[in-house]
Design a protein around this motif. Structure first.
Motif, PDB file in Angstrom:
ATOM      1  N   SER A 104     -14.967 -17.543   0.334  1.00  0.00           N
ATOM      2  CA  SER A 104     -15.195 -17.763   1.765  1.00  0.00           C
ATOM      3  C   SER A 104     -14.401 -16.760   2.598  1.00  0.00           C
ATOM      4  O   SER A 104     -14.901 -16.248   3.613  1.00  0.00           O
ATOM      5  N   GLY A 105     -13.164 -16.487   2.194  1.00  0.00           N
ATOM      6  CA  GLY A 105     -12.354 -15.510   2.922  1.00  0.00           C
ATOM      7  C   GLY A 105     -12.975 -14.127   2.879  1.00  0.00           C
ATOM      8  O   GLY A 105     -12.968 -13.384   3.873  1.00  0.00           O
ATOM      9  N   LEU A 106     -13.550 -13.775   1.735  1.00  0.00           N
ATOM     10  CA  LEU A 106     -14.188 -12.455   1.593  1.00  0.00           C
ATOM     11  C   LEU A 106     -15.449 -12.370   2.455  1.00  0.00           C
ATOM     12  O   LEU A 106     -15.699 -11.342   3.106  1.00  0.00           O
ATOM     13  N   VAL A 107     -16.236 -13.444   2.455  1.00  0.00           N
ATOM     14  CA  VAL A 107     -17.452 -13.456   3.281  1.00  0.00           C
ATOM     15  C   VAL A 107     -17.086 -13.324   4.755  1.00  0.00           C
ATOM     16  O   VAL A 107     -17.693 -12.534   5.505  1.00  0.00           O
ATOM     17  N   SER A 157     -15.478 -20.976 -11.922  1.00  0.00           N
ATOM     18  CA  SER A 157     -15.875 -19.708 -12.531  1.00  0.00           C
ATOM     19  C   SER A 157     -16.991 -19.027 -11.729  1.00  0.00           C
ATOM     20  O   SER A 157     -16.958 -17.806 -11.514  1.00  0.00           O
ATOM     21  N   VAL A 158     -17.976 -19.822 -11.280  1.00  0.00           N
ATOM     22  CA  VAL A 158     -19.106 -19.251 -10.526  1.00  0.00           C
ATOM     23  C   VAL A 158     -18.628 -18.597  -9.229  1.00  0.00           C
ATOM     24  O   VAL A 158     -18.987 -17.458  -8.906  1.00  0.00           O
ATOM     25  N   ALA A 159     -17.819 -19.318  -8.466  1.00  0.00           N
ATOM     26  CA  ALA A 159     -17.353 -18.790  -7.175  1.00  0.00           C
ATOM     27  C   ALA A 159     -16.451 -17.568  -7.360  1.00  0.00           C
ATOM     28  O   ALA A 159     -16.506 -16.621  -6.568  1.00  0.00           O
ATOM     29  N   ARG A 160     -15.647 -17.581  -8.410  1.00  0.00           N
ATOM     30  CA  ARG A 160     -14.792 -16.402  -8.660  1.00  0.00           C
ATOM     31  C   ARG A 160     -15.666 -15.201  -9.005  1.00  0.00           C
ATOM     32  O   ARG A 160     -15.407 -14.074  -8.567  1.00  0.00           O
ATOM     33  N   GLY A 161     -16.697 -15.437  -9.808  1.00  0.00           N
ATOM     34  CA  GLY A 161     -17.609 -14.339 -10.129  1.00  0.00           C
ATOM     35  C   GLY A 161     -18.326 -13.818  -8.895  1.00  0.00           C
ATOM     36  O   GLY A 161     -18.457 -12.597  -8.709  1.00  0.00           O
ATOM     37  N   THR A 163     -17.220 -13.837  -5.950  1.00  0.00           N
ATOM     38  CA  THR A 163     -16.223 -13.105  -5.154  1.00  0.00           C
ATOM     39  C   THR A 163     -16.143 -11.646  -5.600  1.00  0.00           C
ATOM     40  O   THR A 163     -16.065 -10.730  -4.758  1.00  0.00           O
ATOM     41  N   PHE A 164     -16.182 -11.420  -6.885  1.00  0.00           N
ATOM     42  CA  PHE A 164     -16.125 -10.033  -7.386  1.00  0.00           C
ATOM     43  C   PHE A 164     -17.458  -9.315  -7.166  1.00  0.00           C
ATOM     44  O   PHE A 164     -17.490  -8.115  -6.902  1.00  0.00           O
ATOM     45  N   ILE A 165     -18.562 -10.055  -7.282  1.00  0.00           N
ATOM     46  CA  ILE A 165     -19.882  -9.438  -7.072  1.00  0.00           C
ATOM     47  C   ILE A 165     -20.072  -9.037  -5.623  1.00  0.00           C
ATOM     48  O   ILE A 165     -20.654  -7.983  -5.320  1.00  0.00           O
ATOM     49  N   TYR A 166     -19.571  -9.851  -4.702  1.00  0.00           N
ATOM     50  CA  TYR A 166     -19.849  -9.678  -3.269  1.00  0.00           C
ATOM     51  C   TYR A 166     -19.439  -8.303  -2.765  1.00  0.00           C
ATOM     52  O   TYR A 166     -20.137  -7.692  -1.944  1.00  0.00           O
ATOM     53  N   ASN A 167     -18.293  -7.797  -3.232  1.00  0.00           N
ATOM     54  CA  ASN A 167     -17.840  -6.477  -2.751  1.00  0.00           C
ATOM     55  C   ASN A 167     -17.425  -5.580  -3.916  1.00  0.00           C
ATOM     56  O   ASN A 167     -16.505  -4.767  -3.791  1.00  0.00           O
ATOM     57  N   ASP A 168     -18.116  -5.759  -5.050  1.00  0.00           N
ATOM     58  CA  ASP A 168     -17.850  -4.947  -6.249  1.00  0.00           C
ATOM     59  C   ASP A 168     -16.383  -4.998  -6.668  1.00  0.00           C
ATOM     60  O   ASP A 168     -15.809  -3.984  -7.133  1.00  0.00           O
ATOM     61  N   LEU A 264      -8.784 -10.474  -0.511  1.00  0.00           N
ATOM     62  CA  LEU A 264      -8.681 -10.023  -1.901  1.00  0.00           C
ATOM     63  C   LEU A 264      -9.542 -10.895  -2.811  1.00  0.00           C
ATOM     64  O   LEU A 264      -9.527 -12.129  -2.683  1.00  0.00           O
ATOM     65  N   PRO A 265     -10.282 -10.286  -3.737  1.00  0.00           N
ATOM     66  CA  PRO A 265     -11.068 -11.111  -4.678  1.00  0.00           C
ATOM     67  C   PRO A 265     -10.194 -11.925  -5.618  1.00  0.00           C
ATOM     68  O   PRO A 265     -10.646 -12.912  -6.180  1.00  0.00           O
ATOM     69  N   GLN A 266      -8.929 -11.516  -5.767  1.00  0.00           N
ATOM     70  CA  GLN A 266      -8.026 -12.273  -6.649  1.00  0.00           C
ATOM     71  C   GLN A 266      -7.293 -13.396  -5.914  1.00  0.00           C
ATOM     72  O   GLN A 266      -6.461 -14.108  -6.512  1.00  0.00           O
TER      73      GLN A 266
END
Length: 342
Positions: A104-107, A157-161, A163-168, A264-266
């Motif tokens: 959500s923070g990344l979006v 796991s889905v949401a973490r994935g 997060t990484f997909i959203y901005n590479d 951050l995605p992490q």
């Protein structure tokens, strides 16, 4: 030959018998009163003692500037813990809050970086993402009767994935000042995240204490079958507590991204453990139906104070993890002990 009868003691009068049975009860009352007092206010007493001890050990602990830092750092975990309290009160668990926070923070950050800046879209996008994934959790738990542990572990796991997909896998930096104000701003001498926490706490405290939905949450956690028999739409209640947890995870994610000036995605790794710890330390039963938001807030403050105090004393973060783990286990053991006693 006549046999003499042995002497017998005179029979106890009804008054004496009554006094004999009442004496232990009278002597047990103070002990019972103390147990109730500790059960109701033990968490607040523990928090006060902890602050005094850390204040003696480190003078800078009790300064206003340090307390502002403690409150600012605690606000994110406390917001997560409010949603987690609603879930645990229904006998559930939400392990996905840390991943939902990061996604959500990344979006939200993607709408306030670069040339196209829209604070309204950032808030709507971030909160909407968390709410949507929280509703998906709720639908799987309530409608398909899948165990909450399994559903939210999968969502972790889905949401973490995502997060990484959203901005590479790249962070989003260069956030607009209007967005950073949410995490770094001050109003009336208090950090904006603390004010957001206060508003969130007040809203959900009112919901749990004075609304039908709040009573339904306690009823579902206390005895779901009885609640259903009483006409409560239990699946509807369970669905919405997970949606609320997702929404508050998104709110915490927006605050964290704004405070750290980048998404951050992490971010949010293992935040679910701190949220669960705050709820359990605050006295909410993992078996559902028992707990308060005020206890959860103090539980979050205890974790924040321990982290801050140990940082000031130069204790390694590794030891802090050990200490928090021990506190969680002790809190759970106390909860089990309370159930056995009563």
């Amino acid at each position: 030959m006549s046999m003499s009868t042995p002497p017998t003691s005179p029979p106890a009068t009804p008054l004496a018998a009554s006094q004999a049975t009442q004496a232990p009860a009278v002597s047990a009352r103070p002990a019972r009163r103390w147990r109730h007092l500790l059960a109701d206010y033990g968490i607040f007493i523990a928090f006060a003692v902890l602050c005094v001890v850390l204040g003696i050990a480190q003078e800078s602990f009790l300064t206003w500037g340090n307390w502002v830092n403690v409150l600012r750092q605690t606000s994110i975990n406390a917001i997560l813990a409010i949603g987690m309290t609603c879930v645990i009160l229904t006998r559930g668990i939400d392990l996905s809050v840390g991943s939902l926070l990061a996604f959500s923070g990344l979006v939200a950050a993607s709408f306030v970086s670069g040339d196209n800046v829209s604070l309204a879209l950032a808030l709507a996008g971030g909160l909407g993402a968390g709410l949507l994934l929280g509703m998906l959790n709720g639908a799987l738990v309530a409608r398909l009767s899948v165990q909450p542990f399994v559903v939210t572990l999968g969502m972790l796991s889905v949401a973490r994935g995502l997060t990484f997909i959203y901005n590479d896998g790249m962070p989003i930096a260069g956030l607009a000042p209007s967005f950073r104000f949410i995490g770094q701003g001050m109003i009336g001498g208090l950090p904006v995240p603390v004010l957001i926490l206060a508003a969130t706490f007040g809203l959900f405290w009112f919901v749990l204490k004075y609304t039908a939905f709040g009573r339904y949450i306690y009823a579902v956690g206390g005895n779901e079958k009885s609640a259903r028999t009483s006409g409560i739409r239990t699946k509807w209640v369970i669905f919405w507590v997970y949606a609320i947890s997702g929404l508050l995870s998104a709110l915490a994610g927006i605050i964290l991204a704004a405070r750290t000036t980048s998404a951050l995605p992490q971010a949010g790794v293992a935040y679910e453990l701190d949220a669960i710890a705050a709820v359990v330390i605050g006295g909410t039963s993992l078996s559902g139906g028992v707990g308060t938001l005020s206890g959860t807030l103090v539980g979050a403050l205890i974790i924040g104070v321990i982290n801050n105090g140990l940082d000031l004393l130069g204790v390694s973060s590794y030891y802090q993890q050990v200490i928090k783990g021990v506190i969680i286990v002790v809190a759970v053991l106390l909860d089990v002990s309370r159930k056995q006693q009563g």
